[in-house]
Design a protein around this motif. Structure first.
Motif, mmCIF file in Angstrom:
data_model
loop_
_atom_site.group_PDB
_atom_site.id
_atom_site.type_symbol
_atom_site.label_atom_id
_atom_site.label_comp_id
_atom_site.label_asym_id
_atom_site.label_seq_id
_atom_site.Cartn_x
_atom_site.Cartn_y
_atom_site.Cartn_z
ATOM 1 N N LEU A 173 52.168 9.307 33.712
ATOM 2 C CA LEU A 173 53.428 9.022 33.040
ATOM 3 C C LEU A 173 54.078 7.830 33.707
ATOM 4 O O LEU A 173 54.022 7.685 34.936
ATOM 5 N N VAL A 174 54.705 6.975 32.909
ATOM 6 C CA VAL A 174 55.607 5.949 33.438
ATOM 7 C C VAL A 174 57.005 6.374 33.013
ATOM 8 O O VAL A 174 57.309 6.439 31.817
ATOM 9 N N VAL A 175 57.828 6.708 33.980
ATOM 10 C CA VAL A 175 59.153 7.260 33.670
ATOM 11 C C VAL A 175 60.231 6.309 34.179
ATOM 12 O O VAL A 175 60.028 5.573 35.155
ATOM 13 N N ALA A 197 40.402 -6.157 16.958
ATOM 14 C CA ALA A 197 40.764 -7.479 16.457
ATOM 15 C C ALA A 197 41.893 -8.002 17.331
ATOM 16 O O ALA A 197 43.016 -7.478 17.279
ATOM 17 N N GLY A 198 41.622 -9.007 18.135
ATOM 18 C CA GLY A 198 42.639 -9.558 19.026
ATOM 19 C C GLY A 198 42.854 -8.682 20.249
ATOM 20 O O GLY A 198 42.126 -7.717 20.499
ATOM 21 N N ARG A 199 43.876 -9.009 21.005
ATOM 22 C CA ARG A 199 44.200 -8.261 22.214
ATOM 23 C C ARG A 199 44.939 -6.969 21.876
ATOM 24 O O ARG A 199 45.580 -6.873 20.830
ATOM 25 N N PRO A 200 44.827 -5.963 22.768
ATOM 26 C CA PRO A 200 45.650 -4.752 22.560
ATOM 27 C C PRO A 200 47.125 -5.123 22.481
ATOM 28 O O PRO A 200 47.601 -6.015 23.182
ATOM 29 N N GLN A 201 47.857 -4.451 21.605
ATOM 30 C CA GLN A 201 49.273 -4.738 21.437
ATOM 31 C C GLN A 201 50.071 -4.305 22.664
ATOM 32 O O GLN A 201 49.670 -3.416 23.400
ATOM 33 N N GLN A 202 51.204 -4.974 22.843
ATOM 34 C CA GLN A 202 52.102 -4.533 23.901
ATOM 35 C C GLN A 202 52.584 -3.117 23.628
ATOM 36 O O GLN A 202 52.758 -2.707 22.482
ATOM 37 N N ALA A 203 52.786 -2.385 24.715
ATOM 38 C CA ALA A 203 53.295 -1.023 24.577
ATOM 39 C C ALA A 203 54.712 -1.045 24.014
ATOM 40 O O ALA A 203 55.464 -2.010 24.194
ATOM 41 N N LEU A 204 55.075 0.014 23.325
ATOM 42 C CA LEU A 204 56.455 0.173 22.866
ATOM 43 C C LEU A 204 57.416 0.091 24.048
ATOM 44 O O LEU A 204 58.494 -0.509 23.961
ATOM 45 N N ALA A 205 57.018 0.691 25.171
ATOM 46 C CA ALA A 205 57.875 0.691 26.365
ATOM 47 C C ALA A 205 58.143 -0.719 26.875
ATOM 48 O O ALA A 205 59.164 -0.965 27.535
ATOM 49 N N ALA A 206 57.247 -1.667 26.564
ATOM 50 C CA ALA A 206 57.446 -3.046 27.013
ATOM 51 C C ALA A 206 58.627 -3.702 26.310
ATOM 52 O O ALA A 206 59.170 -4.697 26.800
ATOM 53 N N HIS A 207 59.045 -3.164 25.152
ATOM 54 C CA HIS A 207 60.185 -3.716 24.394
ATOM 55 C C HIS A 207 61.485 -2.971 24.691
ATOM 56 O O HIS A 207 62.503 -3.252 24.061
ATOM 57 N N VAL A 230 62.205 5.017 27.014
ATOM 58 C CA VAL A 230 60.816 5.376 26.713
ATOM 59 C C VAL A 230 60.113 5.929 27.946
ATOM 60 O O VAL A 230 60.188 5.351 29.039
ATOM 61 N N LEU A 231 59.420 7.046 27.758
ATOM 62 C CA LEU A 231 58.476 7.556 28.739
ATOM 63 C C LEU A 231 57.082 7.283 28.189
ATOM 64 O O LEU A 231 56.745 7.709 27.075
ATOM 65 N N TYR A 232 56.285 6.555 28.957
ATOM 66 C CA TYR A 232 54.960 6.114 28.509
ATOM 67 C C TYR A 232 53.907 7.065 29.060
ATOM 68 O O TYR A 232 53.872 7.348 30.263
ATOM 69 N N LEU A 233 53.030 7.560 28.178
ATOM 70 C CA LEU A 233 52.027 8.550 28.539
ATOM 71 C C LEU A 233 50.638 7.954 28.342
ATOM 72 O O LEU A 233 50.309 7.475 27.255
ATOM 73 N N ILE A 235 47.436 1.462 38.709
ATOM 74 C CA ILE A 235 47.829 1.723 37.318
ATOM 75 C C ILE A 235 48.953 0.780 36.899
ATOM 76 O O ILE A 235 48.929 0.212 35.797
ATOM 77 N N ALA A 236 49.939 0.587 37.772
ATOM 78 C CA ALA A 236 51.051 -0.312 37.444
ATOM 79 C C ALA A 236 50.552 -1.730 37.198
ATOM 80 O O ALA A 236 50.992 -2.403 36.247
ATOM 81 N N ALA A 237 49.625 -2.205 38.034
ATOM 82 C CA ALA A 237 49.081 -3.554 37.849
ATOM 83 C C ALA A 237 48.292 -3.655 36.549
ATOM 84 O O ALA A 237 48.398 -4.648 35.813
ATOM 85 N N TYR A 238 47.513 -2.626 36.246
ATOM 86 C CA TYR A 238 46.730 -2.621 35.007
ATOM 87 C C TYR A 238 47.636 -2.654 33.781
ATOM 88 O O TYR A 238 47.400 -3.416 32.836
ATOM 89 N N LEU A 239 48.689 -1.847 33.765
ATOM 90 C CA LEU A 239 49.589 -1.802 32.614
ATOM 91 C C LEU A 239 50.311 -3.131 32.418
ATOM 92 O O LEU A 239 50.527 -3.565 31.283
ATOM 93 N N GLY A 240 50.675 -3.789 33.514
ATOM 94 C CA GLY A 240 51.325 -5.082 33.392
ATOM 95 C C GLY A 240 50.414 -6.120 32.766
ATOM 96 O O GLY A 240 50.841 -6.929 31.924
ATOM 97 N N ALA A 241 49.123 -6.086 33.149
ATOM 98 C CA ALA A 241 48.181 -7.089 32.652
ATOM 99 C C ALA A 241 47.701 -6.793 31.236
ATOM 100 O O ALA A 241 47.535 -7.713 30.425
ATOM 101 N N SER A 242 47.486 -5.519 30.906
ATOM 102 C CA SER A 242 46.838 -5.194 29.632
ATOM 103 C C SER A 242 47.801 -4.743 28.543
ATOM 104 O O SER A 242 47.529 -4.910 27.357
ATOM 105 N N ARG A 243 48.924 -4.137 28.922
ATOM 106 C CA ARG A 243 49.821 -3.568 27.922
ATOM 107 C C ARG A 243 51.199 -4.223 27.936
ATOM 108 O O ARG A 243 52.096 -3.807 27.206
ATOM 109 N N GLY A 244 51.371 -5.251 28.778
ATOM 110 C CA GLY A 244 52.646 -5.961 28.836
ATOM 111 C C GLY A 244 53.779 -5.118 29.370
ATOM 112 O O GLY A 244 54.959 -5.427 29.141
#
Length: 495
Positions: free
Chosen positions: A350-352, A315-325, A331-334, A183-192
């Motif tokens: 959860l990413v806490v 349209a385009g790539r999925p946006q970066q997660a709010l937690a990435a900023h 931020v707790l990402y669900l 999951i951690a690897a996926y979030l880094g690649a797809s959600r920044g």
């Protein structure tokens, strides 16, 4: 002397009060039970189908199904394949109708429930007792017929043979370690979102994540923000633990932070859906995201980012997660696999922030130890072998086609009679009604046409509720979409 035939029970005399605190299925269940006890519904008398009665009473089919299921369990009803549902021929003696038709008052419950049970009971009608096949346009439903069951079965069979014996004893409460890494690897690649595997806590769906957040981050009397309209099961999770909600309006950029600071400046937490706002569908702008993060840092508040379908942007790539900023750990990402893969897979995460990991893992252990190991291990293989990424790519293309089919069907059938926004993400469309009368007409026509929807106002926490209908398109092909919209429109314009 000609004997009169006994008159059949008139089901249209059943009364459903939507303003009552008692859930709708409980109202229906109680009235049917009383009719049987009083002899107005006689043994052997056939009841309407769930579809027929839901149209008669203009309520959800699941509501009727839940009432029928309870009465079947109590012995008032009996059902056989091919003959439908009937009043039981042999009622237990204490349930049989009295000759006089008089009913004894139910024995009062002397032992009281906790006060929080009242909050929980308000959502009883949301919980389906019988899972029915989705009809257009049930929201929150992915295209499960396109899920690669053969691949999942092969992975599951292999896992069953190879899973280490010790793993059958259980795993870390925070989740199966290889799955957390995947999951951690996926979030880094797809959600920044750069996070360590140790920050991942696997949950039994997103709702359990909300329960853990409420338990650990909100004390009784604490205040929180929730988008208005917004995902009210989050409101339920937080208020059940004694927190006090503030409904913060949204605009085309997402939650209005400035209004939030005016209405509730001392909030301890904000719950948001920035990728695809529920139910509005808009994406939170970058300036608004930064404004929200700044508010959280200044007020030492938490942000819960629910990214329920952030993968599906057309349209385009999925946006970066709010937690990435987020540089401050606010931020707790669900996330959830239930809406992305199939609803029966009760796995979310959860990413806490690192300082919270131990508390969340311990709370998860106290709740139910951990999610099923076997499903976690199978999902790990599904992700690591590339099947998850391929499935998302296929679904993105499929859902983009179905979204356009939905737009085309609404335009062709309704023309300028309705309004809706064409968002580039998400799996639903919101039909915006112009006044209460049109809202009622559209809902009545949908019931008559057998069209499923969620009312926007059921996701509202304020007195002046937003009208509209939420239509999910993901589970239905282009022909189903066109046919259902056309049937709906015909009934609307003929009313």
């Amino acid at each position: 002397m000609v004997q009169r035939r006994s008159q059949r029970f008139q089901f249209d005399t059943l009364e459903i009060d939507r303003s009552a605190t008692q859930p709708l299925h409980r109202q229906l269940e109680s009235q049917l039970r009383d009719a049987i006890r009083a002899g107005r519904l006689r043994p052997g008398e056939k009841l309407p189908s769930t579809r027929g009665l839901c149209r008669e009473l203009q309520i959800a089919r699941n509501t009727v199904a839940a009432a029928y299921e309870q009465l079947l369990a109590e012995g008032f009803l009996e059902a056989e394949i091919g003959s439908g549902t009937r009043v039981s021929q042999q009622l237990p003696e204490n349930m049989a109708p009295a000759a006089s038709g008089k009913q004894t008052a139910p024995r009062p419950l002397r032992r009281r429930l906790a006060q929080r049970a009242g909050n929980i009971e308000r959502f009883a009608d949301w919980a389906p007792r019988i899972i029915t096949a989705p009809q257009p346009f049930r929201p929150h439903t992915p295209a499960i017929d396109h899920f690669p069951r053969d691949i999942w079965q092969r992975l599951a069979d292999r896992r069953l043979r190879r899973l280490p014996r010790l793993t059958f004893m259980g795993v870390d409460p925070a989740g199966y370690a290889p799955l957390r890494s995947a999951i951690a690897a996926y979030l880094g690649a797809s959600r920044g979102l750069a996070c360590a595997a140790e920050q991942i806590v696997v949950t039994s769906g997103a709702q359990q994540g909300l329960e853990l957040i409420a338990r650990l981050l909100l004390d009784p009397g604490d205040r929180f923000w929730l988008e208005e309209p917004g995902y009210c099961p989050a409101w339920h999770a937080f208020t059940t633990h004694g927190a006090i909600g503030a409904a913060i309006p949204v605009d085309e950029q997402g939650i209005d932070v400035a209004v939030g600071e005016q209405l509730c400046p001392a909030a301890r937490l904000a719950y948001v859906t920035p990728s695809v706002q529920w139910p509005g569908g808009m994406t939170m702008s970058l300036p608004r995201r930064l404004q929200l993060l700044d508010w959280a840092e200044r007020n030492e508040a938490w942000i819960v980012e629910d990214d329920y379908v952030g993968e599906f942007r057309f349209a385009g790539r999925p946006q970066q997660a709010l937690a990435a900023h987020d540089p401050h750990g606010s931020v707790l990402y669900l996330g959830t696999f239930s809406k992305v893969l199939f609803p029966g897979l009760r796995l979310g995460y959860l990413v806490v922030p690192e300082p919270l990991v131990r508390s969340f893992a311990t709370s998860r252990w106290l709740a139910d130890r951990h999610s099923p190991v076997f499903e976690q291990a199978t999902l790990t293989d599904f992700i690591e072998e590339g099947h998850f990424a391929r499935h998302l790519r296929r679904m993105r293309k499929l859902y983009a086609v179905r979204q356009q089919a939905m737009f085309a069907a609404l335009d062709a059938a309704f023309g300028s009679a309705i309004d809706y926004d064409r968002h580039e993400a998400g799996l639903h469309v919101v039909v915006q009604t112009r006044d209460a009368r049109q809202n009622r007409r559209l809902q009545r026509a949908a019931h008559e046409a057998g069209v499923e929807y969620h009312a926007v106002d059921q996701y509202s926490a304020v007195d002046h509720k937003t009208p509209g209908l939420i239509l999910g398109f993901a589970a239905f092909d282009e022909a189903q979409i066109a046919e259902a919209v056309q049937a709906w429109a015909q009934r609307f314009f003929s009313s």
